[in-house]
Design a protein around this motif. Structure first.
Motif, PDB file in Angstrom:
ATOM      1  N   THR A 120       9.068  45.259   7.721  1.00  0.00           N
ATOM      2  CA  THR A 120       8.952  45.894   9.022  1.00  0.00           C
ATOM      3  C   THR A 120      10.202  46.684   9.414  1.00  0.00           C
ATOM      4  O   THR A 120      10.140  47.538  10.279  1.00  0.00           O
ATOM      5  CB  THR A 120       8.697  44.840  10.117  1.00  0.00           C
ATOM      6  N   GLY A 121      11.330  46.394   8.793  1.00  0.00           N
ATOM      7  CA  GLY A 121      12.570  47.068   9.148  1.00  0.00           C
ATOM      8  C   GLY A 121      13.235  46.456  10.361  1.00  0.00           C
ATOM      9  O   GLY A 121      14.357  46.793  10.707  1.00  0.00           O
ATOM     10  N   GLU A 122      12.554  45.535  11.026  1.00  0.00           N
ATOM     11  CA  GLU A 122      13.095  44.868  12.196  1.00  0.00           C
ATOM     12  C   GLU A 122      14.164  43.868  11.765  1.00  0.00           C
ATOM     13  O   GLU A 122      14.013  43.169  10.771  1.00  0.00           O
ATOM     14  CB  GLU A 122      11.950  44.146  12.907  1.00  0.00           C
ATOM     15  N   ALA A 123      15.267  43.795  12.485  1.00  0.00           N
ATOM     16  CA  ALA A 123      16.350  42.866  12.153  1.00  0.00           C
ATOM     17  C   ALA A 123      15.859  41.422  12.247  1.00  0.00           C
ATOM     18  O   ALA A 123      14.955  41.113  13.037  1.00  0.00           O
ATOM     19  CB  ALA A 123      17.526  43.074  13.101  1.00  0.00           C
ATOM     20  N   LEU A 124      16.446  40.557  11.424  1.00  0.00           N
ATOM     21  CA  LEU A 124      16.098  39.132  11.478  1.00  0.00           C
ATOM     22  C   LEU A 124      16.458  38.590  12.854  1.00  0.00           C
ATOM     23  O   LEU A 124      17.533  38.862  13.380  1.00  0.00           O
ATOM     24  CB  LEU A 124      16.837  38.361  10.389  1.00  0.00           C
ATOM     25  N   GLN A 125      15.542  37.812  13.436  1.00  0.00           N
ATOM     26  CA  GLN A 125      15.740  37.297  14.785  1.00  0.00           C
ATOM     27  C   GLN A 125      16.447  35.953  14.816  1.00  0.00           C
ATOM     28  O   GLN A 125      17.104  35.623  15.788  1.00  0.00           O
ATOM     29  CB  GLN A 125      14.374  37.168  15.488  1.00  0.00           C
ATOM     30  N   LYS A 126      16.313  35.175  13.746  1.00  0.00           N
ATOM     31  CA  LYS A 126      16.881  33.829  13.724  1.00  0.00           C
ATOM     32  C   LYS A 126      18.244  33.844  13.046  1.00  0.00           C
ATOM     33  O   LYS A 126      18.469  34.567  12.091  1.00  0.00           O
ATOM     34  CB  LYS A 126      15.934  32.873  12.995  1.00  0.00           C
ATOM     35  N   GLU A 127      19.122  32.996  13.550  1.00  0.00           N
ATOM     36  CA  GLU A 127      20.472  32.887  12.997  1.00  0.00           C
ATOM     37  C   GLU A 127      20.448  32.175  11.641  1.00  0.00           C
ATOM     38  O   GLU A 127      19.482  31.504  11.293  1.00  0.00           O
ATOM     39  CB  GLU A 127      21.361  32.079  13.954  1.00  0.00           C
ATOM     40  N   MET A 128      21.544  32.308  10.900  1.00  0.00           N
ATOM     41  CA  MET A 128      21.705  31.544   9.664  1.00  0.00           C
ATOM     42  C   MET A 128      21.876  30.076  10.030  1.00  0.00           C
ATOM     43  O   MET A 128      22.278  29.744  11.141  1.00  0.00           O
ATOM     44  CB  MET A 128      22.929  32.032   8.886  1.00  0.00           C
ATOM     45  N   GLY A 129      21.579  29.216   9.070  1.00  0.00           N
ATOM     46  CA  GLY A 129      21.715  27.793   9.326  1.00  0.00           C
ATOM     47  C   GLY A 129      21.910  27.008   8.041  1.00  0.00           C
ATOM     48  O   GLY A 129      21.877  27.553   6.938  1.00  0.00           O
ATOM     49  N   VAL A 130      22.085  25.724   8.198  1.00  0.00           N
ATOM     50  CA  VAL A 130      22.293  24.816   7.076  1.00  0.00           C
ATOM     51  C   VAL A 130      20.941  24.438   6.490  1.00  0.00           C
ATOM     52  O   VAL A 130      20.005  24.112   7.224  1.00  0.00           O
ATOM     53  CB  VAL A 130      23.049  23.554   7.525  1.00  0.00           C
ATOM     54  N   ARG A 163      19.345  25.334  12.409  1.00  0.00           N
ATOM     55  CA  ARG A 163      20.051  26.506  12.935  1.00  0.00           C
ATOM     56  C   ARG A 163      20.214  26.391  14.439  1.00  0.00           C
ATOM     57  O   ARG A 163      19.499  25.629  15.102  1.00  0.00           O
ATOM     58  CB  ARG A 163      19.287  27.782  12.603  1.00  0.00           C
ATOM     59  N   MET A 164      21.155  27.176  14.960  1.00  0.00           N
ATOM     60  CA  MET A 164      21.377  27.228  16.404  1.00  0.00           C
ATOM     61  C   MET A 164      20.810  28.543  16.925  1.00  0.00           C
ATOM     62  O   MET A 164      21.019  29.592  16.330  1.00  0.00           O
ATOM     63  CB  MET A 164      22.866  27.132  16.718  1.00  0.00           C
ATOM     64  N   ASP A 165      20.082  28.489  18.035  1.00  0.00           N
ATOM     65  CA  ASP A 165      19.521  29.690  18.649  1.00  0.00           C
ATOM     66  C   ASP A 165      20.630  30.437  19.386  1.00  0.00           C
ATOM     67  O   ASP A 165      21.384  29.842  20.154  1.00  0.00           O
ATOM     68  CB  ASP A 165      18.399  29.309  19.614  1.00  0.00           C
ATOM     69  N   ARG A 166      20.723  31.736  19.154  1.00  0.00           N
ATOM     70  CA  ARG A 166      21.817  32.523  19.745  1.00  0.00           C
ATOM     71  C   ARG A 166      21.645  32.707  21.251  1.00  0.00           C
ATOM     72  O   ARG A 166      22.620  32.913  21.969  1.00  0.00           O
ATOM     73  CB  ARG A 166      21.960  33.869  19.053  1.00  0.00           C
ATOM     74  N   MET A 171      19.596  23.667  19.173  1.00  0.00           N
ATOM     75  CA  MET A 171      19.505  23.449  17.730  1.00  0.00           C
ATOM     76  C   MET A 171      18.035  23.315  17.347  1.00  0.00           C
ATOM     77  O   MET A 171      17.270  22.648  18.036  1.00  0.00           O
ATOM     78  CB  MET A 171      20.251  22.167  17.329  1.00  0.00           C
ATOM     79  N   TYR A 172      17.643  23.964  16.249  1.00  0.00           N
ATOM     80  CA  TYR A 172      16.272  23.911  15.759  1.00  0.00           C
ATOM     81  C   TYR A 172      16.255  23.400  14.324  1.00  0.00           C
ATOM     82  O   TYR A 172      16.966  23.920  13.470  1.00  0.00           O
ATOM     83  CB  TYR A 172      15.620  25.296  15.812  1.00  0.00           C
ATOM     84  N   LEU A 173      15.436  22.405  14.081  1.00  0.00           N
ATOM     85  CA  LEU A 173      15.223  21.878  12.732  1.00  0.00           C
ATOM     86  C   LEU A 173      13.811  22.257  12.332  1.00  0.00           C
ATOM     87  O   LEU A 173      12.855  21.947  13.044  1.00  0.00           O
ATOM     88  CB  LEU A 173      15.392  20.359  12.715  1.00  0.00           C
TER      89      LEU A 173
END
Length: 194
Positions: A120-130, A163-166, A171-173
């Motif tokens: 889609t070319g849309e930037a990733l919405q979710k942050e990086m995470g463990v 990951r943590m939501d910006r 925190m989301y698991l």
């Protein structure tokens, strides 16, 4: 990922591979470059004394979303599997081993998001995470007479992603989606036997 961070990551990978060589003792081991649509990195393989098992360690720069332009972030994954040699075929000039096994993978990466296949070319919405996952692998390794080895394989990594939501700091698991989506993408390792 800034250049200094990337250099630091590869330095750590080289130290890890050097520690593998120290534990190898008199056994023949191999190390080299790992390449896949999911990332690039280094891989070391340490066979058992009888040659029926092998330990595989991989340090990979995870490029999910980078090639499609959806992010500028580069993740890092470290994986270990203990593979068993299921069958061996010897021919003039090479030996072929079919291997499969299981292990663990951990990392700091992006996880799969909608639109990754269609681009889609849309930037990733979710942050990086463990990420932490079990790892299952199968592969076909060719050992040539001049100390070169090529390993083709597939791996599945079912696990979790934290990951943590910006926006709200929560925190989301979640289930690590890329661990299964990338199971159909092959990798190749070109190695030198020491």
């Amino acid at each position: 990922m800034p250049l200094m961070s990337m250099c630091r990551t590869y330095l750590i990978a080289c130290l890890l591979l050097a520690s593998v060589s120290a534990t190898a003792g008199a056994r023949e081991w191999s190390a080299g470059l790992y390449s896949s649509p999911t990332g690039i990195g280094l891989q070391a393989q340490l066979p058992s004394g009888d040659g029926r098992e092998t330990d595989i360690i991989s340090v990979i720069a995870d490029t999910y979303g980078l090639i499609s332009g959806r992010t500028a972030d580069i993740g890092v994954r470290v994986g270990y599997t203990h593979d068993y040699i299921i069958s061996t075929y010897e021919a003039d000039g090479f030996t072929m081993n079919f291997h499969a096994g299981a292990g663990l993978t951990v990392g700091y990466v992006h996880d799969g998001e909608n639109g990754s296949i269609l681009g889609t070319g849309e930037a990733l919405q979710k942050e990086m995470g463990v990420m932490a996952a079990l790892s299952g692998s199968i592969g076909l390794r060719f050992d040539f007479t001049r100390n070169a080895a090529i390993d083709f394989g597939l791996s599945a990594n079912p696990g979790v992603h934290l990951r943590m939501d910006r926006e709200n700091g929560s925190m989301y698991l979640s289930f690590y989606r890329n661990g299964l989506f990338h199971a159909l993408l092959p990798h190749i390792s070109i190695m030198y036997r020491f």
